[in-house]
Scaffold this active site. Structure first.
Site, PDB file in Angstrom:
ATOM      1  N   GLY A  57       8.285   6.850 -17.724  1.00  0.00           N
ATOM      2  CA  GLY A  57       7.038   6.839 -18.481  1.00  0.00           C
ATOM      3  C   GLY A  57       7.106   5.795 -19.577  1.00  0.00           C
ATOM      4  O   GLY A  57       8.199   5.360 -19.965  1.00  0.00           O
ATOM      5  N   CYS A  84      14.840   7.382 -15.890  1.00  0.00           N
ATOM      6  CA  CYS A  84      14.393   6.553 -17.008  1.00  0.00           C
ATOM      7  C   CYS A  84      13.925   7.434 -18.176  1.00  0.00           C
ATOM      8  O   CYS A  84      14.728   8.119 -18.786  1.00  0.00           O
ATOM      9  CB  CYS A  84      13.306   5.579 -16.557  1.00  0.00           C
ATOM     10  N   TYR A  85      12.630   7.474 -18.470  1.00  0.00           N
ATOM     11  CA  TYR A  85      12.139   8.346 -19.553  1.00  0.00           C
ATOM     12  C   TYR A  85      12.526   9.795 -19.270  1.00  0.00           C
ATOM     13  O   TYR A  85      12.881  10.545 -20.191  1.00  0.00           O
ATOM     14  CB  TYR A  85      10.626   8.223 -19.687  1.00  0.00           C
ATOM     15  N   HIS A 171      16.031   2.822 -12.396  1.00  0.00           N
ATOM     16  CA  HIS A 171      14.995   3.261 -11.451  1.00  0.00           C
ATOM     17  C   HIS A 171      15.534   3.194 -10.016  1.00  0.00           C
ATOM     18  O   HIS A 171      15.501   2.134  -9.382  1.00  0.00           O
ATOM     19  CB  HIS A 171      13.749   2.380 -11.575  1.00  0.00           C
ATOM     20  N   GLU A 173      14.155   4.308  -7.440  1.00  0.00           N
ATOM     21  CA  GLU A 173      13.048   4.254  -6.478  1.00  0.00           C
ATOM     22  C   GLU A 173      12.598   2.839  -6.135  1.00  0.00           C
ATOM     23  O   GLU A 173      11.881   2.641  -5.142  1.00  0.00           O
ATOM     24  CB  GLU A 173      11.857   5.075  -6.992  1.00  0.00           C
ATOM     25  N   SER A 225     -14.971   4.839  10.305  1.00  0.00           N
ATOM     26  CA  SER A 225     -15.313   3.502   9.834  1.00  0.00           C
ATOM     27  C   SER A 225     -14.741   2.413  10.723  1.00  0.00           C
ATOM     28  O   SER A 225     -15.176   1.265  10.668  1.00  0.00           O
ATOM     29  CB  SER A 225     -14.771   3.303   8.410  1.00  0.00           C
ATOM     30  N   GLY A 226     -13.723   2.742  11.521  1.00  0.00           N
ATOM     31  CA  GLY A 226     -13.026   1.733  12.294  1.00  0.00           C
ATOM     32  C   GLY A 226     -11.737   1.307  11.632  1.00  0.00           C
ATOM     33  O   GLY A 226     -10.927   0.585  12.213  1.00  0.00           O
ATOM     34  N   GLY A 227     -11.521   1.755  10.387  1.00  0.00           N
ATOM     35  CA  GLY A 227     -10.286   1.456   9.688  1.00  0.00           C
ATOM     36  C   GLY A 227      -9.174   2.405  10.066  1.00  0.00           C
ATOM     37  O   GLY A 227      -9.359   3.342  10.854  1.00  0.00           O
ATOM     38  N   VAL A 228      -8.000   2.185   9.474  1.00  0.00           N
ATOM     39  CA  VAL A 228      -6.806   2.945   9.826  1.00  0.00           C
ATOM     40  C   VAL A 228      -6.968   4.428   9.504  1.00  0.00           C
ATOM     41  O   VAL A 228      -6.724   5.299  10.357  1.00  0.00           O
ATOM     42  CB  VAL A 228      -5.578   2.394   9.068  1.00  0.00           C
ATOM     43  N   ASP A 229      -7.393   4.742   8.278  1.00  0.00           N
ATOM     44  CA  ASP A 229      -7.375   6.127   7.807  1.00  0.00           C
ATOM     45  C   ASP A 229      -8.299   7.022   8.615  1.00  0.00           C
ATOM     46  O   ASP A 229      -7.905   8.096   9.065  1.00  0.00           O
ATOM     47  CB  ASP A 229      -7.753   6.180   6.319  1.00  0.00           C
ATOM     48  N   SER A 230      -9.549   6.590   8.799  1.00  0.00           N
ATOM     49  CA  SER A 230     -10.490   7.430   9.537  1.00  0.00           C
ATOM     50  C   SER A 230     -10.101   7.525  11.010  1.00  0.00           C
ATOM     51  O   SER A 230     -10.304   8.559  11.650  1.00  0.00           O
ATOM     52  CB  SER A 230     -11.913   6.904   9.393  1.00  0.00           C
ATOM     53  N   ALA A 231      -9.513   6.449  11.557  1.00  0.00           N
ATOM     54  CA  ALA A 231      -9.097   6.479  12.960  1.00  0.00           C
ATOM     55  C   ALA A 231      -7.967   7.469  13.173  1.00  0.00           C
ATOM     56  O   ALA A 231      -7.970   8.248  14.138  1.00  0.00           O
ATOM     57  CB  ALA A 231      -8.670   5.082  13.404  1.00  0.00           C
ATOM     58  N   LYS A 368      -0.200   5.695   2.794  1.00  0.00           N
ATOM     59  CA  LYS A 368      -0.694   4.827   3.859  1.00  0.00           C
ATOM     60  C   LYS A 368       0.353   4.600   4.943  1.00  0.00           C
ATOM     61  O   LYS A 368       0.033   4.643   6.137  1.00  0.00           O
ATOM     62  CB  LYS A 368      -1.118   3.475   3.254  1.00  0.00           C
TER      63      LYS A 368
END
Length: 512
Positions: A57, A84-85, A171, A173, A225-231, A368
């Site tokens: 943070g 870290c914090y 960090h 990560e 929509s034709g995008g990744v997420d909705s497909a 994603k």
């Protein structure tokens, strides 16, 4: 989501990397969730976590009102890792020393491991880590062992095996910490004894079970929509309930060039999905007439989508369930928990309060990259799974200012050139997003010995893992030159091309 998996909670103490920590835990095949720092310890424990990670943070532990956690957490019997914090908080709360030395550590730093313990077992004694702090942990709490140090941080890693509480000033990560993922795995597997059960197959099995439990025998529509997420969302729901699903594609007039034809070909003809195509360009553009403020645009587009879906649902005998491809970052950026509203995603913060639907969101806990992996596991084609993200509001958030049909057409043509040249250069898969932006201003130019007064086009290309942070892509000059030349020569109304070299933060990927 975690009933069949061990759970790790990531307590967000204001870090830009909290989402990245959660992703790295999942990459170790352990399910993780981000929770607000305001969540009482009793509520955290009620989730039955196998471990709790305290994020970094921007604050100092010495400042009044700085983010904190109830110290009872350290005695709850759940393994804790402060980063870290978060590590400074552990040190301060348990009697160590966090000093204002007047000298911070930033960037790549050499770490010397003093005692391997569970965190550094079978790792190099000397390793490079990523630091980003000003205050310094100068002394570990009583009963804790110093595990590693740097030139400026005497207790860069410390721990108490009896309490299973650890802290690392660096960090783990971020990719710049060479052994970072190994440190996280050591904490997850050896300290917390988490099981690595979070896999693509397990995600799909759990999602299908949840979808069937929610939908039952009802009909459901999916905003496609034709995008990744909705497909991917549509594929998951289709796997769960089959022909109970009808997909609805809404042509908003704010799509990429040729988008409508591509969606029709892909989903109706290739995958034989029951698809309703709604042509609503006039409706969306009319609702956006003279609207300039970005949040208003997003909310208008979100509400108009819902109204169209409601009309389709009534035509299909009052369907009440709507599938959306909402992702975890959409929820975070739209102001979930203690997070500030960065932008209201049309499918989260842009939804009207009085809509008729119950939402089905099978991807809302996924990042994603996880959604893409699920899509591949479900057999979706590469050109769908690896398509670059496109915002739900479409070109409405890439035209800066009032949206008009003329500006949409200009941007569509310019954007198509950008994507064509990125593909031609073999960079499409390397870049997270590449697109054109049209600021609704005009600039003076000279073309054919005549003065012009036309629009500029801004090219935006970024690299990222999850869209929570991003860096501007170092495109080769010859690629930028081809894009600029083609846009100016092939798109009427444009006389200037610029390239955006802003990372996220401080910018966002989209301009609005």
């Amino acid at each position: 989501m975690h009933s069949d998996h061990d759970l790790v909670l990531v307590v967000d103490l204001g870090a830009q990397y909290a989402q990245l920590i959660a992703r790295r835990v999942r990459e170790a095949h352990v399910y993780s969730e981000i929770v607000a720092r305001s969540m009482p310890v009793a509520e955290m424990l009620a989730k039955e976590p196998k471990a709790i990670i305290l994020s970094g943070g921007p604050a100092s532990v010495h400042v009044d009102g700085a983010p904190s956690v109830d110290p009872s957490l350290y005695d709850a019997g759940v393994p804790v890792l402060g980063i870290c914090y978060g590590a400074q908080l552990v040190a301060r709360d348990l009697g160590g020393e966090v000093a204002k030395t007047g000298r911070g550590e930033y960037g790549r730093t050499d770490l010397a491991v003093a005692e391997a313990g569970p965190l550094f077992r079978e790792q190099p004694v000397e390793q490079v880590v990523w630091m980003s702090h000003f205050d310094t942990i100068t002394k570990a709490p009583p009963g804790f062992r110093v595990l590693a140090a740097t030139a400026d941080t005497p207790a860069a890693a410390f721990g108490d095996p009896e309490r299973a509480v650890y802290g690392v000033q660096f960090h783990p990560e971020v990719v710049h910490t060479e052994q970072g993922q190994e440190v996280l795995k050591a904490f997850l597997y050896e300290v917390a004894e988490c099981r690595p059960t979070w896999t693509n197959v397990s995600i799909i099995e759990h999602a299908v079970a949840e979808i069937r439990a929610q939908i039952g025998a009802e009909q459901v529509i999916c905003g496609l929509s034709g995008g990744v997420d909705s497909a991917v969302a549509a594929a998951l729901v289709h796997k769960a309930v089959g022909d109970q699903l009808t997909c609805v594609f809404v042509d908003t007039g704010l799509l990429r060039l040729g988008e409508a034809e591509q969606v029709e070909d892909t989903f109706r003809r290739q995958f034989h999905v029951d698809l309703v195509h709604v042509k609503a360009a006039d409706r969306f553009l009319g609702a956006l007439n003279d609207v300039i403020e970005p949040e208003r645009k997003r909310k208008i587009i979100g509400e108009t989508f819902i109204r169209v879906f409601e009309e389709v649902a009534r035509d299909l005998s009052d369907v009440r369930l709507l599938v959306q491809g909402t992702l975890y970052p959409d929820i975070v950026e739209s102001g979930g928990g203690d997070n500030a509203v960065i932008k209201s995603h049309h499918n989260v913060g842009g939804l009207p309060e009085d809509m008729d639907f119950e939402l089905v969101e099978p991807l809302r806990n996924l990042f994603k990259d996880e959604a893409r992996a699920v899509g591949e596991e479900l057999g979706l084609p590469e050109e769908i799974v690896w398509r670059q993200p496109f915002p739900g509001p479409g070109l409405g958030v890439r035209i800066i200012g009032t949206i008009t049909p003329e500006r949409v057409e200009i941007l569509q043509r310019a954007d198509a050139i950008v994507v064509e040249e990125i593909r031609r250069a073999g960079l499409y898969r390397e870049i997270w997003q590449s697109f054109a932006v049209l600021p609704a201003v005009r600039t003076v130019g000279v073309m054919g010995d005549d003065r012009t007064y036309a629009y500029p086009i801004v090219i935006r290309a970024v690299t990222s893992d999850d869209a929570m942070t991003a860096d501007w892509a170092r495109l080769p000059y010859e690629v930028l030159e081809r894009i600029a030349s083609r846009v100016i020569n092939e798109v009427p109304g444009v006389n200037r091309v610029a390239y955006d070299v802003t990372s996220k933060p401080p910018g966002t990927i989209e301009w609005e």
